[in-house]
Design a protein around this motif. Structure first.
Motif, mmCIF file in Angstrom:
data_model
loop_
_atom_site.group_PDB
_atom_site.id
_atom_site.type_symbol
_atom_site.label_atom_id
_atom_site.label_comp_id
_atom_site.label_asym_id
_atom_site.label_seq_id
_atom_site.Cartn_x
_atom_site.Cartn_y
_atom_site.Cartn_z
ATOM 1 N N SER A 527 0.833 -1.208 0.000
ATOM 2 C CA SER A 527 0.000 0.000 0.000
ATOM 3 C C SER A 527 0.866 1.255 0.000
ATOM 4 C CB SER A 527 -0.918 0.009 1.231
ATOM 5 O OG SER A 527 -1.820 -1.067 1.216
ATOM 6 N N THR A 528 1.954 1.227 0.786
ATOM 7 C CA THR A 528 2.838 2.381 0.888
ATOM 8 C C THR A 528 3.590 2.620 -0.422
ATOM 9 O OG1 THR A 528 3.127 1.906 3.254
ATOM 10 C CG2 THR A 528 4.709 3.405 2.245
ATOM 11 N N VAL A 529 4.116 1.549 -1.002
ATOM 12 C CA VAL A 529 4.885 1.670 -2.244
ATOM 13 C C VAL A 529 3.991 2.135 -3.396
ATOM 14 C CG1 VAL A 529 6.212 0.396 -3.978
ATOM 15 C CG2 VAL A 529 6.604 -0.043 -1.541
ATOM 16 N N LEU A 530 2.783 1.557 -3.479
ATOM 17 C CA LEU A 530 1.863 1.915 -4.561
ATOM 18 C C LEU A 530 1.148 3.241 -4.316
ATOM 19 C CD1 LEU A 530 0.210 -1.603 -5.129
ATOM 20 C CD2 LEU A 530 1.820 -0.444 -6.673
ATOM 21 N N ASP A 531 1.264 3.754 -3.073
ATOM 22 C CA ASP A 531 0.519 4.945 -2.680
ATOM 23 C C ASP A 531 -0.975 4.723 -2.920
ATOM 24 O OD1 ASP A 531 0.226 7.477 -1.606
ATOM 25 O OD2 ASP A 531 0.431 8.498 -3.526
ATOM 26 N N HIS A 532 -1.412 3.545 -2.509
ATOM 27 C CA HIS A 532 -2.795 3.132 -2.737
ATOM 28 C C HIS A 532 -3.154 2.116 -1.664
ATOM 29 C CE1 HIS A 532 -6.455 1.905 -4.767
ATOM 30 N NE2 HIS A 532 -6.027 0.663 -4.825
ATOM 31 N N ILE A 533 -4.195 2.365 -0.891
ATOM 32 C CA ILE A 533 -4.558 1.485 0.223
ATOM 33 C C ILE A 533 -5.255 0.241 -0.326
ATOM 34 C CG2 ILE A 533 -5.801 1.299 2.404
ATOM 35 C CD1 ILE A 533 -5.554 4.325 2.700
#
Length: 561
Positions: A527-533
């Motif tokens: 989630s952090t790497v993709l900037d998407h939860i």
């Protein structure tokens, strides 16, 4: 005029929030899950997946990310990134992928290293949906008997045995039968378990929203108004038990999942979650723990990535701006550099920030502050025993495996740390066998028939875990899960991103220990790497699956009428 400005600002904020939460495509889908195939029993075919050795020609070009360590946290992060279209390389220092999920064969016997059983694998649970997505539905789980655990306290005439049952209502009811004078305490504990399970996502959210916002919500008291979970996470398991009952046996049961931290120093929320984890049943993967990496790896490869073993990462490469840009892999006497814009470490925070980074980076105050948030965990000592149980027909028998796990101090074995594995001498062998024999004798007190059935025994000390798992100081549960680590503010600060740009942490050091804890660490990292939860995608998928199940049940009901 000001009203218009405020309304426009609110509209922009709302639109931005909606885009952040729902604007990016989901890496998950119902269509990616296939009916499970038959078990692959050909070891050579399994080895082509689990034991693909490192060489430069097997490294994909134009990598999006490198993951150090192939434990469940690293593989989960890699698989989610792969499902989002990223090309990921996972590097494992051992000769087999899987971390604590790998199995090993010795003298014809197969042993699970770290997976004993796992909870919350019932249909349409969030954890099961996540597992199905990263394995594309290929994992099959066998549910254990309802009586899945027994707790023995004391010995001789003072020995007491308590049985633990799974079941949505049966777990609580069965405990009440065994503690008829403490039914109120048990009811209150199970209410606390439910609160912990339902509100843990609030704690996880602290790691996903901007740190300044998380700290503002906590320090201003807004977060505490939203839920009491933020206060309870820093409340010790012993304090909770003492507030409910004076029955010491019940105290033990409330916190019997021991991960190296006594109840006075462990979080009441984490201890409650560990018991709640098995409320809906305990499960074992059909085919053993190595089935998990065996079925995750093809998902990573499908997007052009790969998982390579015997890849000893010696350091994280850092560019002139101080950002991670790849890794150096030790190949014989040389180092091979592999570049990628993102580096994820599943090797624990101490290995990552102290061992892999150059001195000028890991001595920086912000890096040291992050390291000082954690303490080294207890080392693990394991005794693997195989027993041959003869059947009525003298030509047949069956094998049974027993694992004894105890927590020990790394310092007890430290004098042999610089010696080669399997070549540490007779003193080391005699020393570790003293531990092993004591533990086996203890087991035989409870299961007397074991002694005559024993045909093979193997022993793993903290040094074994350092060598094969890369576990810092032999701690299978990674950094210590003490109370300081689970205060809400510490949870907010201990996130997947690190003080080094483009370097991220996955696995047990992100949130909590065990297979499930490490898997969630992988989801948080992705989630952090993709900037998407990605949790929102999983929850939406869960709703779709529930609706599908409801429709199927309705159709079936109509047919029966």
């Amino acid at each position: 005029m000001w009203l218009v400005v405020v309304l426009v600002w609110l509209l922009v904020m709302a639109a931005g929030t909606y885009w952040y939460l729902f604007g990016k495509p989901s890496p998950f889908s119902m269509e990616s899950v296939r009916p499970p195939g038959s078990l692959e029993l050909d070891q050579k075919k399994r080895d082509t997946v689990l034991k693909q050795g490192f060489s430069l020609d097997k490294v994909p070009e134009n990598l999006d990310a490198i993951v150090i360590g192939s434990g469940i946290g690293g593989l989960t992060a890699a698989a989610v990134l792969a499902k989002a279209g990223k090309k990921v390389l996972v590097l494992e220092q051992h000769d087999q992928a899987g971390g604590c999920c790998h199995t090993y064969i010795e003298k014809g016997f197969e042993f699970d290293v770290g997976l004993h059983y796992i909870g919350q694998m019932h249909e349409n649970s969030l954890l099961r949906i996540a597992m199905d997505q990263i394995t594309e539905g290929q994992m099959q789980f066998v549910k254990l008997e309802q009586h899945f655990d027994t707790i023995t306290i004391g010995s001789g005439e003072e020995r007491r045995e308590y049985t633990i049952y799974s079941g949505k209502t049966e777990m609580e009811a069965h405990l009440k039968k065994q503690f008829p004078n403490d039914t109120k305490a048990i009811e209150e504990f199970f209410k606390f378990m439910k609160l912990s399970a339902r509100k843990t996502h609030y704690l996880a959210t602290l790691k996903l929203i901007p740190q300044w916002l998380a700290l503002f919500l906590l320090k201003s008291g807004i977060a505490h108004l939203a839920s009491s979970i933020f206060r309870h996470s820093g409340y010790s398991a012993l304090e909770l038990a003492n507030s409910l009952t004076s029955n010491k046996d019940l105290h033990i049961i409330f916190s019997y999942f021991f991960y190296g931290v006594p109840p006075r120093d462990s979080s009441s929320v984490i201890n409650a979650l560990l018991l709640h984890h098995y409320k809906r049943g305990a499960y074992y993967p059909r085919g053993g723990g190595s089935e998990i990496p065996f079925h995750i790896i093809p998902v990573i490869q499908k997007s052009g990535g790969n998982v390579l073993v015997r890849a000893h990462v010696s350091r994280v490469l850092v560019d002139k701006d101080g950002a991670a840009c790849g890794v150096a892999v030790r190949k014989g006497q040389e180092e091979v550099e592999v570049k990628a814009p993102v580096v994820i470490s599943n090797c624990g925070i101490f290995n990552t920030l102290r061992k892999f980074l150059p001195p000028e980076i890991h001595t920086k105050p912000e890096v040291q502050d992050r390291l000082n948030m954690m303490k080294h965990g207890k080392g693990s000592f394991l005794v693997f025993s195989e027993k041959m149980l003869k059947m009525k027909d003298p030509g047949f028998g069956c094998k049974s495996c027993m694992t004894i796990l105890a927590m020990v101090n790394y310092e007890w074995f430290e004098e042999w740390k610089d010696m080669t594995v399997r070549k540490r001498g007779d003193d080391y062998m005699e020393y570790k066998m003293r531990f092993a024999n004591k533990l086996f004798d203890w087991a035989c007190l409870h299961f007397p028939k074991l002694r005559d059935k024993l045909v093979f025994q193997d022993v793993a000390t903290p040094l074994t875990n350092v060598h094969y798992l890369g576990a810092q100081r032999g701690a299978m549960y990674s950094s210590e899960h003490n109370l300081d680590r689970f205060h809400a503010e510490a949870i907010a600060r201990n996130r997947c991103s690190t003080p080094v740009k483009n370097l991220y942490i996955s696995g047990q050091d992100v949130f909590s220990c065990g297979i499930a804890g490490a898997l969630h660490g992988g989801l948080l990292c992705a989630s952090t790497v993709l900037d998407h939860i990605v949790y929102i995608d999983l929850l939406l998928l869960k709703m779709k699956l529930k609706r599908k199940k409801a429709k199927e049940m309705a159709k079936q009901s109509k047919k029966q009428k």
